[in-house]
Design a protein around this motif. Structure first.
Motif, short mmCIF file in Angstrom:
data_model
loop_
_atom_site.label_atom_id
_atom_site.label_comp_id
_atom_site.label_asym_id
_atom_site.label_seq_id
_atom_site.Cartn_x
_atom_site.Cartn_y
_atom_site.Cartn_z
N GLY A 250 -16.13 -73.64 23.56
CA GLY A 250 -16.87 -73.82 24.96
C GLY A 250 -16.72 -75.25 25.18
O GLY A 250 -16.75 -76.12 24.19
N VAL A 251 -16.58 -75.78 26.35
CA VAL A 251 -16.42 -77.13 26.95
C VAL A 251 -17.49 -78.06 26.44
O VAL A 251 -17.35 -79.14 25.87
CB VAL A 251 -16.12 -77.15 28.31
N VAL A 252 -18.61 -77.68 26.66
CA VAL A 252 -19.93 -78.61 26.50
C VAL A 252 -20.12 -78.96 24.99
O VAL A 252 -20.25 -80.08 24.59
CB VAL A 252 -21.30 -77.90 27.07
N MET A 253 -20.06 -77.70 24.27
CA MET A 253 -20.18 -77.80 22.76
C MET A 253 -19.12 -78.72 22.15
O MET A 253 -19.34 -79.66 21.41
CB MET A 253 -20.25 -76.52 22.07
N ALA A 254 -17.78 -78.50 22.44
CA ALA A 254 -16.67 -79.03 21.85
C ALA A 254 -16.67 -80.60 22.38
O ALA A 254 -16.46 -81.39 21.43
CB ALA A 254 -15.43 -78.32 22.48
N PHE A 255 -17.17 -80.96 23.50
CA PHE A 255 -17.39 -82.32 23.81
C PHE A 255 -18.37 -83.03 22.95
O PHE A 255 -18.19 -84.01 22.66
CB PHE A 255 -17.73 -82.47 25.34
N LEU A 256 -19.27 -82.39 22.81
CA LEU A 256 -20.77 -83.17 22.13
C LEU A 256 -20.16 -83.18 20.73
O LEU A 256 -20.65 -84.30 19.99
CB LEU A 256 -21.95 -82.36 22.15
N ARG A 257 -19.54 -82.20 20.10
CA ARG A 257 -19.34 -82.34 18.81
C ARG A 257 -18.06 -83.61 18.74
O ARG A 257 -18.04 -84.21 17.62
CB ARG A 257 -18.57 -80.92 18.23
N THR A 258 -16.96 -83.67 19.70
CA THR A 258 -16.15 -84.72 19.55
C THR A 258 -17.01 -85.86 19.56
O THR A 258 -16.62 -86.79 18.71
CB THR A 258 -15.40 -84.69 20.72
N CYS A 259 -17.83 -86.14 20.65
CA CYS A 259 -18.71 -87.44 20.64
C CYS A 259 -19.50 -87.84 19.20
O CYS A 259 -19.32 -88.75 18.71
CB CYS A 259 -19.70 -87.27 21.53
N TRP A 260 -19.93 -86.60 18.88
CA TRP A 260 -20.52 -86.96 17.38
C TRP A 260 -19.81 -87.27 16.26
O TRP A 260 -20.02 -88.10 15.36
CB TRP A 260 -21.22 -85.56 17.12
N ARG A 261 -18.59 -86.65 16.21
CA ARG A 261 -17.59 -87.14 15.16
C ARG A 261 -17.00 -88.23 15.48
O ARG A 261 -16.90 -89.46 14.46
CB ARG A 261 -16.43 -86.16 15.20
N SER A 262 -17.09 -88.92 16.77
CA SER A 262 -16.69 -90.17 17.01
C SER A 262 -17.87 -91.30 16.47
O SER A 262 -17.45 -92.43 16.12
CB SER A 262 -16.58 -90.28 18.51
N LEU A 263 -19.00 -90.88 16.59
CA LEU A 263 -20.01 -91.65 16.20
C LEU A 263 -20.20 -91.77 14.68
O LEU A 263 -20.45 -92.63 13.91
CB LEU A 263 -21.48 -91.10 16.49
N PHE A 264 -19.68 -90.63 13.84
CA PHE A 264 -20.01 -90.68 12.45
C PHE A 264 -18.97 -90.22 11.56
O PHE A 264 -19.10 -89.88 10.49
CB PHE A 264 -21.24 -89.73 12.17
#
Length: 251
Positions: free
Chosen positions: A41-55
């Motif tokens: 899903g677009v929203v979940m994939a985007f949020l997970r990518t942001c999270w991985r970019s953070l940590f």
């Protein structure tokens, strides 16, 4: 330093340079969450990518499945630009409530305020994407002597685009506007060292330069807007003005 120690350090440095030259920077990874958005899903994939970019930014960049194209990373950068636009929308909503509830001190033109807020968010969206292009081009010029064509332009663009993941923090007004740029700066250093395999000292210096230029552009743009629009009221007066009480009547 003894002769054997000097020779040993030279051999280690030579081995490191040779190893870096033999690394295939364009080896595809298993895919980032954003590249797998069809199943997540677009929203979940985007949020997970942001999270991985953070940590887990280094691992995120290593997992890019299509490093030879900029389309996926550019779409992710557009999503990050939307986050910045939304953050200004949230802040302007808070300000609207504040000004609207305090008519004794502020004069508010509601419809004009909404129009200004929309234009401001649109400007922020455009500025983020334009700055991304400027920073990538500047960074490529700075590392040209070190890489000598070893690092493809497309990979630098992708690394910078995915480094915008901390823009998620921008949704927290004021505090997020400070944390997000700092975290993006750290991600850019990680990208230069762990994904582009650049010299440590050069990565820090070059990242400081490109970020400084970006901040200078933002500062200059804000100054121009303040002088021309807020101070000179061109093309129209701002929608929020301090309330001026009428002078008392005299008999």
């Amino acid at each position: 330093m003894t002769q054997s120690q000097g020779q040993s350090e030279f051999e280690i440095a030579s081995l490191r340079v040779k190893t870096i030259k033999n690394v295939n920077l364009m080896t595809p990874g298993n895919g980032t969450p954003w590249e797998d958005r069809g199943s997540q899903g677009v929203v979940m994939a985007f949020l997970r990518t942001c999270w991985r970019s953070l940590f887990g930014h280094a691992h995120l960049l290593d997992h890019i499945r299509r490093p030879e194209t900029t389309s996926e990373a550019t779409k992710f950068a557009i999503g990050c630009a939307i986050l910045w636009a939304l953050s200004f929308g949230i802040w302007n909503t808070y300000r609207y409530i504040h000004f609207n509830n305090d008519p004794a001190n502020w004069d508010l033109e509601g419809s004009q305020y909404l129009m200004e807020s929309a234009l401001q968010s649109l400007l922020v969206f455009v500025v983020v994407l334009v700055l991304l292009r400027i920073m990538v081009k500047m960074y490529l010029q700075l590392i040209a002597g070190e890489t000598k064509g070893r690092v493809p332009d497309v990979l630098v663009h992708n690394a910078f685009a995915y480094s915008l993941g901390p823009s998620l923090l921008a949704l927290v007004p004021v505090v997020g506007w400070v944390l997000a740029p700092i975290w993006i700066f750290v991600d850019l250093i990680i990208a230069g060292r762990r994904r582009l395999y650049l010299n440590k000292g050069g990565v820090v210096t070059n990242t400081i330069l490109v970020v400084a230029v970006a901040l200078a552009i933002i500062g200059a743009l804000w100054l121009v807007i303040w002088i021309v629009w807020v101070h000179m009221e061109i093309p129209f007066a701002p929608s929020v003005q301090p309330h001026v009480n009428p002078p008392p009547r005299t008999n």
